[in-house]
Design an enzyme around this catalytic site. Structure first.
Site, PDB file in Angstrom:
ATOM      1  NE  ARG A   1       1.351 -18.784   6.748  1.00 49.48           N
ATOM      2  CZ  ARG A   1       2.387 -18.109   6.273  1.00 49.48           C
ATOM      3  NH1 ARG A   1       2.504 -17.894   4.966  1.00 49.48           N
ATOM      4  NH2 ARG A   1       3.313 -17.628   7.082  1.00 49.48           N
TER       5      ARG A   1
ATOM      6  CE  LYS B   1      -2.115 -16.095   9.104  1.00 47.91           C
ATOM      7  NZ  LYS B   1      -2.506 -14.946   9.971  1.00 47.91           N
TER       8      LYS B   1
ATOM      9  CG  HIS C   1      -0.386 -10.924  11.290  1.00 46.80           C
ATOM     10  ND1 HIS C   1       0.836 -11.555  11.256  1.00 46.80           N
ATOM     11  CD2 HIS C   1      -1.285 -11.888  11.612  1.00 46.80           C
ATOM     12  CE1 HIS C   1       0.694 -12.832  11.543  1.00 46.80           C
ATOM     13  NE2 HIS C   1      -0.587 -13.054  11.767  1.00 46.80           N
TER      14      HIS C   1
ATOM     15  CB  SER D   1       6.065 -17.439  15.965  1.00 48.00           C
ATOM     16  OG  SER D   1       6.028 -18.622  16.718  1.00 48.00           O
TER      17      SER D   1
ATOM     18  CE  LYS E   1      -0.225 -12.599  17.478  1.00 46.59           C
ATOM     19  NZ  LYS E   1      -0.500 -12.521  16.023  1.00 46.59           N
ATOM     20  CB  THR E   2      -1.242 -16.287  22.051  1.00 52.35           C
ATOM     21  OG1 THR E   2      -1.196 -16.311  20.630  1.00 52.35           O
ATOM     22  CG2 THR E   2      -2.481 -17.025  22.525  1.00 52.35           C
TER      23      THR E   2
ATOM     24  CG  ASP F   1      -3.741 -14.225  13.298  1.00 47.83           C
ATOM     25  OD1 ASP F   1      -2.617 -13.949  13.754  1.00 47.83           O
ATOM     26  OD2 ASP F   1      -3.892 -14.772  12.191  1.00 47.83           O
TER      27      ASP F   1
ATOM     28  NE  ARG G   1      -0.700 -22.790  13.581  1.00 51.66           N
ATOM     29  CZ  ARG G   1      -0.524 -21.480  13.693  1.00 51.66           C
ATOM     30  NH1 ARG G   1      -1.444 -20.738  14.295  1.00 51.66           N
ATOM     31  NH2 ARG G   1       0.561 -20.909  13.221  1.00 51.66           N
TER      32      ARG G   1
END
Length: 543
Positions: free
Chosen positions: A63, A206, A225, A243, A247-248, A262, A327
């Protein structure tokens, strides 16, 4: 839920003239095989050995948050958190960018149109229309939005919001407020998004999240988020984290169903996922480390900017030569433990994950409402400054609400909604540190994953409530004195440091970084005595 769009939509002519589009060959809501057929005609696109579509986003592989612009107009300007996150552009400047995008789209022999929903809760979902020129982008949005049934598509009507993706064409840098060839524009008044100069698909995802971050708080809904999962008894949990915080990994639990990875909203009835898919980072992905994501990468998945073997088409997930931000975008149905529809009850636990490379924060702390607001607004984690010999100092990173780049309102608006939800539904907030213990990076060691798992398990099964807490631990937070699966000294970081005075200096240094960051929000925060009290307790550690 229908996993494919209706082929009837493909066979029917579709008119986009109301949006200024004159192209007659519009491919609306194509099924996945048709998108593959057309995507494979694009330069560089191919298939992986697993059946996923490999695509490339060109020069932009992530991004461009500094190029996001929000139209400044009378109707909404008082509600926007203006600054480096939301940089204003005039209505005239937006009109130029929109015209540039439409002119480019009208030069294409055919276009793709994706009509779908953002938000599983029908009371709060929005109808999105995405107009783009690349099949890869259409497949990406097919995955990431919530796919309508044939009947819903037939009765879709006019969209609530329209996204014009002309990412292959650059913005004119002479346009007022436009500084680069990339420009991502949000117009709250006309309900439109424009993307120029970036083919990175995440800009679309996003951008839509930013729209929801504006709309939902106006309706009293907390937009977040975060990831979310649900236990066998229907108890839900939220996981916030930047990041590298885990979290994942930590929200993926074989004992619990995944609601979403997410973006979520918290209403007066519970939580709901905004998306119909997942957008996972796959750099250094392994079958052993992330088996669920590994299995999800199959036909229908978009693999973005990965390197693959030209003979076998096997992807090398450890090759970051194009970008570290490789990704995978796939429908949430590709996850074996996904909950569909993506909705759940009120969370019992709200978990803030941080990777503290200073080695100061406890592995787990229970937060008061005020402390939860403070750490939510702070959105802290730390990264290693570098790998050169002798450079071991961590670098603090703060991102308001764990997603500052996507906020529209001032961060305290979201924090106040969080406090309201915590209070109304008696949820407990926790700060879990997955970073360093026994010293900072270069001296101590990373928190043990099995120990962190034991902490998360104790939070989710409720057993953590049966242990005794030190109610006035570091920064005034409550810290468990003992916890099954975690050594007692690890629970109290100062005890793991050989040099206790060095720990105290480091704790003061981190407190000063927190306090300096919080000065940006103090004026608004003074309206809340709870968050001000939490801020004062952290500031008391500064020297």
């Amino acid at each position: 839920m229908e996993t494919e769009f209706s082929e009837r939509a493909y066979r029917m002519a579709f008119d986009l003239s109301s949006h200024g589009i004159t192209v007659k060959n519009i491919h609306r809501n194509l099924c996945v095989p048709r998108l593959y057929e057309m995507g494979l005609q694009e330069p560089g696109c191919t298939t992986a050995d697993t059946g996923a579509l490999i695509a490339y986003s060109g020069a932009k592989t992530g991004r461009s948050p500094l190029e996001k612009r929000v139209v400044e107009e009378e109707l909404n300007k008082e509600n926007v958190w203006w600054g480096s996150i939301n940089i204003p552009i005039s209505e005239e400047g937006f009109a130029v960018n929109k015209e540039t995008a439409i002119d480019f789209l009208n030069s294409r022999p055919h276009l793709f149109c994706v009509d779908a929903f953002a938000g599983w809760d029908t009371r709060h979902r929005i109808k999105m229309r995405v107009i783009c020129a690349r099949a890869y982008h259409a497949l990406f949005m097919h995955n990431m939005l919530i796919r309508p049934t044939p009947e819903e598509l037939e009765n879709f009507g006019e969209p609530d919001w329209v996204l014009f993706n002309a990412g292959q064409f650059p913005a004119n840098s002479h346009t007022p407020s436009v500084t680069k060839k990339t420009s991502v524009n949000l117009n709250l008044k006309t309900r439109e998004l424009v993307v120029l100069g970036s083919e990175y698909a995440g800009e679309m995802k996003k951008g839509i999240f930013t729209v929801l971050n504006y709309l939902l708080p106006k309706a009293g809904v907390l937009s977040m988020h975060c990831s979310a999962n649900e236990g066998r008894d229907g108890d839900t949990a939220l996981f916030f984290g930047l990041s590298g915080t885990g979290k994942t990994t930590l929200s993926a639990d074989p004992k619990r169903k995944l609601i979403g990875d997410d973006e979520h909203g918290w209403t007066d009835e519970g939580i709901f996922n905004f998306e119909g898919g997942c957008y996972a980072k796959v750099i250094r992905l392994s079958k052993e480390g992330e088996p669920d994501i590994w299995k999800a990468i199959r036909f229908g998945t978009v693999l973005e900017n990965v390197i693959y073997d030209k003979q076998t088409h096997v992807v090398d997930y450890y090759d970051g030569s194009i970008t570290e931000n490789t990704r995978a975008s796939y429908p949430i149905e590709h996850m074996a433990d996904a909950k569909i529809p993506g909705m759940g009850g009120h969370p019992k636990n709200v978990i803030f994950l941080t990777c503290d490379a200073f080695g100061v924060l406890p592995p787990v702390s229970r937060l008061t409402e005020g402390q939860a607001m403070y750490h939510f607004v702070s959105g802290y984690t730390a990264k290693v400054a570098g790998t050169e010999v002798g450079i071991t100092d961590p670098e603090a990173t703060f991102s308001a609400c764990f997603g500052a780049a996507f906020l529209v309102w001032h961060p305290t608006v979201y924090a106040e909604l969080l406090q309201k939800r915590l209070r109304e539904y008696k949820a407990t907030a926790w700060l879990v540190n997955t970073g360093w213990t026994g010293g900072p990076f270069g001296v101590g060691s990373r928190m043990s994953l099995p120990q962190t798992r034991a902490i998360i398990d104790a939070i989710l099964d409720g057993s953590i409530h049966s242990v005794e807490f030190d109610e006035n631990g570091l920064y005034g937070m409550a810290i468990p004195k003992t916890l099954k699966g975690v050594p007692q000294n690890v629970l109290h970081p100062r005890e793991t440091w050989k040099d206790k005075e060095a720990f105290d200096r480091q704790a003061a240094k981190l407190a000063a970084l927190f306090s300096k960051n919080f000065t940006k929000y103090e004026d608004k925060a003074r309206e809340s005595p709870d968050i001000s009290e939490a801020a004062a307790k952290v500031k008391a550690y500064c020297r």
